[in-house]
Scaffold this active site. Sequence first.
Site, PDB file in Angstrom:
ATOM      1  N   GLU A  24      26.907  64.795 -74.564  1.00 33.63           N
ATOM      2  CA  GLU A  24      26.369  63.757 -73.683  1.00 33.63           C
ATOM      3  C   GLU A  24      27.015  63.785 -72.291  1.00 33.63           C
ATOM      4  O   GLU A  24      27.617  62.813 -71.862  1.00 33.63           O
ATOM      5  CB  GLU A  24      26.595  62.376 -74.320  1.00 33.63           C
ATOM      6  CG  GLU A  24      25.842  62.163 -75.613  1.00 33.63           C
ATOM      7  CD  GLU A  24      24.384  61.768 -75.416  1.00 33.63           C
ATOM      8  OE1 GLU A  24      23.863  61.871 -74.292  1.00 33.63           O
ATOM      9  OE2 GLU A  24      23.777  61.365 -76.424  1.00 33.63           O
TER      10      GLU A  24
ATOM     11  N   GLU B  43      23.349  65.686 -84.378  1.00 33.18           N
ATOM     12  CA  GLU B  43      23.638  64.375 -84.976  1.00 33.18           C
ATOM     13  C   GLU B  43      22.344  63.867 -85.588  1.00 33.18           C
ATOM     14  O   GLU B  43      21.281  63.966 -84.974  1.00 33.18           O
ATOM     15  CB  GLU B  43      24.117  63.365 -83.918  1.00 33.18           C
ATOM     16  CG  GLU B  43      25.426  63.757 -83.271  1.00 33.18           C
ATOM     17  CD  GLU B  43      25.868  62.803 -82.152  1.00 33.18           C
ATOM     18  OE1 GLU B  43      25.384  61.656 -82.099  1.00 33.18           O
ATOM     19  OE2 GLU B  43      26.685  63.234 -81.325  1.00 33.18           O
TER      20      GLU B  43
HETATM   21  C1  IPT Z   1      25.492  59.561 -79.871  1.00 34.26           C
HETATM   22  C2  IPT Z   1      26.846  60.106 -79.524  1.00 34.26           C
HETATM   23  O1  IPT Z   1      26.787  61.465 -79.257  1.00 34.26           O
HETATM   24  C3  IPT Z   1      27.849  59.881 -80.590  1.00 34.26           C
HETATM   25  O2  IPT Z   1      29.104  60.108 -80.035  1.00 34.26           O
HETATM   26  C4  IPT Z   1      27.751  58.495 -81.133  1.00 34.26           C
HETATM   27  O3  IPT Z   1      27.991  57.597 -80.116  1.00 34.26           O
HETATM   28  C5  IPT Z   1      26.388  58.283 -81.661  1.00 34.26           C
HETATM   29  O4  IPT Z   1      25.468  58.418 -80.640  1.00 34.26           O
HETATM   30  C6  IPT Z   1      26.203  56.898 -82.204  1.00 34.26           C
HETATM   31  O5  IPT Z   1      27.190  56.500 -83.072  1.00 34.26           O
HETATM   32  S1  IPT Z   1      24.759  59.143 -78.347  1.00 34.26           S
HETATM   33  C7  IPT Z   1      23.532  57.988 -78.679  1.00 34.26           C
HETATM   34  C8  IPT Z   1      23.123  57.319 -77.411  1.00 34.26           C
HETATM   35  C9  IPT Z   1      22.375  58.679 -79.264  1.00 34.26           C
END
Ligand code: IPT
Length: 950
Positions: free
Chosen positions: A406, A476
């Site tokens: 990000e 993720e």
């Molecule tokens: C995404 C992040 O990469 C991760 O670090 C964590 O924050 C996750 O979300 C949520 O727990 S960023 C999100 C805006 C998709």
Amino acid sequence: MIKKDYVPVTSFRTELASPQPGRGGLPARAHLRSDAPRQPLDGAWQVRRRPDGGWSEIRVPGHLPLQGHGTPIYANVQFPFPVDPPFPPDDNPEFDHRLEFEADPAVLAHPSALRFEGVDGAATVRLNDVELGTLRGSRLTTEFDTTGVLRDGVNVLQVRLAQWSAHSYLEDQDMWWMPGIFRSVTLLARPAGGIRDVFVHASYDHRDGSGTLRVDVDSDAAVTVSVPALGREDLSAGESHHFRSVDPWTAETPSLYAVRVHTQQETVTLRAGFRTVHVDDATLMLNGRPLLLRGVNRHEHDPLHGRTVDLATARAELELMKRHNINAVRTSHYPPQADFLDLTDELGLYVMVENDLETHGFELNDWRGNPSDDPLWHDAILDRMRRTVERDKNHPSVLFWSLGNEAGTGANLDAIAQWTKRRDPSRPVHYEGDRRSRHVDVYSRMYATTAEVERIGAGTEPEDEHRRELPFLLCEYAHAMGNGPGGLSEYQELFHRYPRLAGGFIWEWVEHALHAGTTAEGRTVQLYGGDFGERVHDGSFVIDGLVHADRTPGPGLADVARVFAPVGLTIDAERSTVTIVNRYHSLDLTHLDADFPLPPVAPGDTVTVPLEVSSLVTLSLRDRRQGHEVAWAQHVPPRPAPAVEATAVPSGDLRLGPAVFDARTGMPVRLGDLGLHDVAVSLWRAPTENDRGQGWEERDLPSMADRWAAARLGDLRTRLIGITADGPALVVRTRSGPPVIDAGVDVTWRWTSDGDALALDLTIEPYGRWPCEWARAGIDLRLDRPTARVTWTGWGPGPQYPDTGQGARYGTFTAGRDTYAVRTVRPQEHGARRVDDATIDLAPAPENRPERAGAGLRVRGVDVPLTVRPWSRETVAATAHDHELPAAASTWISLDAAASGVGTASCGQGVLPPYRLAPSTRRLRVVLQQPIREEPVATSSYQSVSEPSP
Ligand code: IPT
């Protein structure tokens, strides 16, 4: 004695605003296992808050706020200071650290270096009043040359540290801000004529099983390289050597070869693994075969020590992952402690090592001033990537380099992608934020919906030609926050269907709760954002892992194990067969113990064999080497609804068999000598973290929790329509609805009894225009003693909602009150099991008089979702932390006709359509009775909350 200040305040402060990399450090290199002497400097240091705090002892490695110096701050995307790059705020905690130590003569005998593996914040380092340089890049190694500065006898090491600096703008990861020297500090002898660096390149050719090894060595002296297991003692450095037959490295077969690099002055040993990762026809390949990542994102977290995680703990984490069929780790969002990668090499896990880079907070300002695209920051960003790659380049388990998380887009990211490919062409480069995939080798996304992932897999998504050639992964997905993640199976099914989909990494492995002692009742106090008085924070969003902060598994982990199973087993009862799909990368199934005749199945192959399927069948495959179950399947035959002969007849005073009804409400108030309280129909649940999020597929709509709140789903008011006798049945009709609106449910309660058991046939029928979907449709009731334990036949041991609970199997289980209820750091709906027959045993009365035999409630039915906990829904929903829940005094029970799935809308898609609960007619059939027992309930064993295993 403590020396006077050593750096003029202005220069230390001025330099904090510099977007330049740290200065004075030696060129980045691998951490090498060397026979050169070394001296650990971990232990008790002195620390003081600047400008005028007193000195006190502090443990290194460790975070300052976890040792009484300042407080942790949890913020996800938002920066907890003004976005005014490159300047940190003036309100900037500063600390001086000091260590006096006697130099080890063995180290002193050589040139030397001082290594910092991780210092959170920005620091300046002095040794014996000589400034060595500055530390930038909190999760990255820095080494300083200490030759001629290190002296015989007592040495004084000083580290002045500020929490905020220009580099804070590059370190906006979703985690606690916690300054401190949180990883080890070591003095290293660097013998003249020794080995400065090594780069091992080991590849595998799947066509003929051969391996190629090249060991690049940076040394001024003559070097010999040996690989004893391959019978070579004399390999020339820097040249490719071909070996006709090697055992390839995979996570399933982590074959390592010791490589010894030797000069007259120094010997280092490494472990090489022969493997080749490449992309072929938009498919991610390892050693010539498609690779499926069954991964998790792992932050380093310990509930007492923060990002200081000892190796024994890291090993236990990895072993726990392996036991749950997890085969990959993304080191979100920074390189882990260096030795972690030795463990992944050895235990066998695929790793994506991520650079220590995130500038996410700029997104909230439309990416204005993002360092990723500003030449001012080029060197600092390149420096971070270089240190990441150089440190970890020798690990066979590392399959990918990730540029960061990000950080938007920009020339500096492009530059580090190019640099990385030049430096290490053997590994794919990953960066999710490169929305056009121009500089990456894999197309990566986070939290894409299953609908979109399906289009990407099928190739029906409009994409440019370059991207179309790339494999796809989810860096993720399946946000494991609170009750959930829901919908894992749907993702996995797509990964299995489309070769382009290389799987992904669940968010996330471990919750980041910080423990702060225990309550008087013995509950651990677990804290999250806002609990330290932070003015900018993101609350409980840091509590989103498959395992709790102390690494005890949450229920989601069992589901992951089932969904990630490397062998698919499908029982077909009609045909009397079982179909076996081998989803291992390279293992056949001969390493498995089976309780049925298991034929050999090659990786990727499917075989169907006959199987006698008469009644309940459970098939289980266990890994003989590690002993854990890798896959299982069950055939559960249909069970008839329990029959109760309607022999009793309702009496005029509203008694039916063992039950007494209230004429005013029509609800049962007694069952034998058991008081039933607050019996009512219910459509609501205590919002889960996922219910509180907005699904990514419907971002324009409020969260489910808000929709329910707007409809006042949790505030139903009931009107008794009538009580009639219908032959042996007592039929009660009620109408329930929330205030304000003209929608609700008409409910028919049809009760019968055989004189002992009380059967309920319940119909819930919606009327009016319902403004929202329901959370549940069922009944609630309360017993006025707390639960001691629940014993059930049905699915367990873990909970199940329509889109979770893949890990639950049919059997008979017992759980203590807390285990059944499933406690989470932030209280929410949880714990429903689908039961056929359950007994809720109650704890003894407060005056400790032994209860009569059978104190409790037995519930029978087929697949009835049963929730049991010591708090009302309203209490659960209104309580922010587990330790704030009141002590158990009663038992609240819910029996559902239907329940909504949970989804992953806390970050990602909501509940998938088949698992949503549209208002429609629902029916529940259950039998309630008092358990029959010969012996009184043994009161002593119920005094404390025991957590028996099933
Ligand atoms: C995404 C992040 O990469 C991760 O670090 C964590 O924050 C996750 O979300 C949520 O727990 S960023 C999100 C805006 C998709």
